[in-house]
Scaffold this motif. Sequence first.
Motif, mmCIF file in Angstrom:
data_model
loop_
_atom_site.group_PDB
_atom_site.id
_atom_site.type_symbol
_atom_site.label_atom_id
_atom_site.label_comp_id
_atom_site.label_asym_id
_atom_site.label_seq_id
_atom_site.Cartn_x
_atom_site.Cartn_y
_atom_site.Cartn_z
ATOM 1 N N VAL A 173 0.839 -1.200 0.000
ATOM 2 C CA VAL A 173 0.000 0.000 0.000
ATOM 3 C C VAL A 173 0.877 1.254 0.000
ATOM 4 C CG1 VAL A 173 -1.729 1.321 1.298
ATOM 5 C CG2 VAL A 173 -1.898 -1.176 1.178
ATOM 6 N N VAL A 174 1.934 1.232 0.809
ATOM 7 C CA VAL A 174 2.847 2.378 0.866
ATOM 8 C C VAL A 174 3.555 2.560 -0.473
ATOM 9 C CG1 VAL A 174 4.956 3.264 1.939
ATOM 10 C CG2 VAL A 174 3.175 2.232 3.355
ATOM 11 N N ARG B 292 -1.483 8.088 5.361
ATOM 12 C CA ARG B 292 -1.742 8.793 4.102
ATOM 13 C C ARG B 292 -1.787 7.811 2.929
ATOM 14 N NH1 ARG B 292 0.668 12.288 7.498
ATOM 15 N NH2 ARG B 292 -0.019 14.465 7.451
ATOM 16 N N ALA B 293 -0.945 6.786 3.007
ATOM 17 C CA ALA B 293 -0.938 5.775 1.943
ATOM 18 C C ALA B 293 -2.265 5.026 1.897
ATOM 19 C CB ALA B 293 0.215 4.795 2.172
ATOM 20 N N VAL B 294 -2.795 4.652 3.058
ATOM 21 C CA VAL B 294 -4.066 3.938 3.125
ATOM 22 C C VAL B 294 -5.197 4.817 2.604
ATOM 23 C CG1 VAL B 294 -5.780 2.924 4.700
ATOM 24 C CG2 VAL B 294 -3.348 2.397 4.991
ATOM 25 N N PRO C 56 -9.783 5.425 -0.939
ATOM 26 C CA PRO C 56 -10.470 6.691 -0.625
ATOM 27 C C PRO C 56 -11.963 6.545 -0.350
ATOM 28 C CG PRO C 56 -10.057 6.523 -2.977
ATOM 29 C CD PRO C 56 -9.331 5.376 -2.339
ATOM 30 N N GLU C 57 -12.560 5.418 -0.733
ATOM 31 C CA GLU C 57 -13.999 5.235 -0.545
ATOM 32 C C GLU C 57 -14.304 4.248 0.568
ATOM 33 O OE1 GLU C 57 -15.021 4.005 -4.490
ATOM 34 O OE2 GLU C 57 -15.405 6.059 -5.156
ATOM 35 N N THR D 179 -8.563 11.472 6.551
ATOM 36 C CA THR D 179 -9.679 11.744 5.642
ATOM 37 C C THR D 179 -10.684 10.601 5.570
ATOM 38 O OG1 THR D 179 -8.377 10.890 3.783
ATOM 39 C CG2 THR D 179 -8.277 13.268 4.212
ATOM 40 N N MET D 180 -10.454 9.544 6.330
ATOM 41 C CA MET D 180 -11.357 8.389 6.289
ATOM 42 C C MET D 180 -12.213 8.330 7.546
ATOM 43 S SD MET D 180 -8.715 5.459 4.862
ATOM 44 C CE MET D 180 -9.959 4.170 4.713
ATOM 45 N N PRO D 181 -13.479 7.907 7.429
ATOM 46 C CA PRO D 181 -14.275 7.684 8.633
ATOM 47 C C PRO D 181 -13.712 6.499 9.404
ATOM 48 C CG PRO D 181 -15.469 6.953 6.682
ATOM 49 C CD PRO D 181 -14.239 7.652 6.191
#
Length: 209
Positions: free
Chosen positions: A99-100, A153-155, A160-161, A179-181
């Motif tokens: 992921v990174v 940040r990578a995740v 993003p959804e 930025t994620m719930p």
Amino acid sequence: MPVVEAAAQAGRPLEFVLYWGKGPRAAIAAPDLACLDYLGQLAERVRQVYAPGAIFRLIFTDTHASLNGHPAEAMNAYFGAIDAAAQARGFASTRLSDVVAFASETGATATEEEPSGEILASLIACAAKWYRGEGSTEQGALDYHRMNMVEKRAVAAAFPEAIFVTFNGSEFRDLFPATMPIFYMYSLRRGVGVKPWFMTAQAVEQPAV
């Protein structure tokens, strides 16, 4: 929640991602299976009220395992066994290092962030239990924090959804994608918050009747 609304409007499954770590054991055991089944029960409850259902993706934290001093052979054996059990339950998986790497290719970067006193104290306490890498537990905790600032940040860039699931408490919120719930949940059943990979093979206790 915007993520849920967007999924419903598109008619696609809800996507959940969560870290799965490596503890002292090299073999899969009852606590791991109990946790996977608990996640499966959550997925089934989602399906009962939302036809497209849910997708669960485990992110194996190979980067953390390496930092903590786990041999690659033991790490690969454990994650491989968890992956097989997860796939049998319809879950997907990936490794945090991949992921990174993906985020790096897409230009996602991290800024330097110093941990707060409370976060650092908590990470040092965790490192005292599980860190077996080189250097002091304090340095291990600082390295872990630095890695997490990149990884969160990578995740977020890779998924993003998705909704980020964690067995940690909200006091560790700064380590999770901003930025994620975030969905905070128990690990095996209501009232149990210990991560399964840190449990002994015989650690699963049945609830009192």
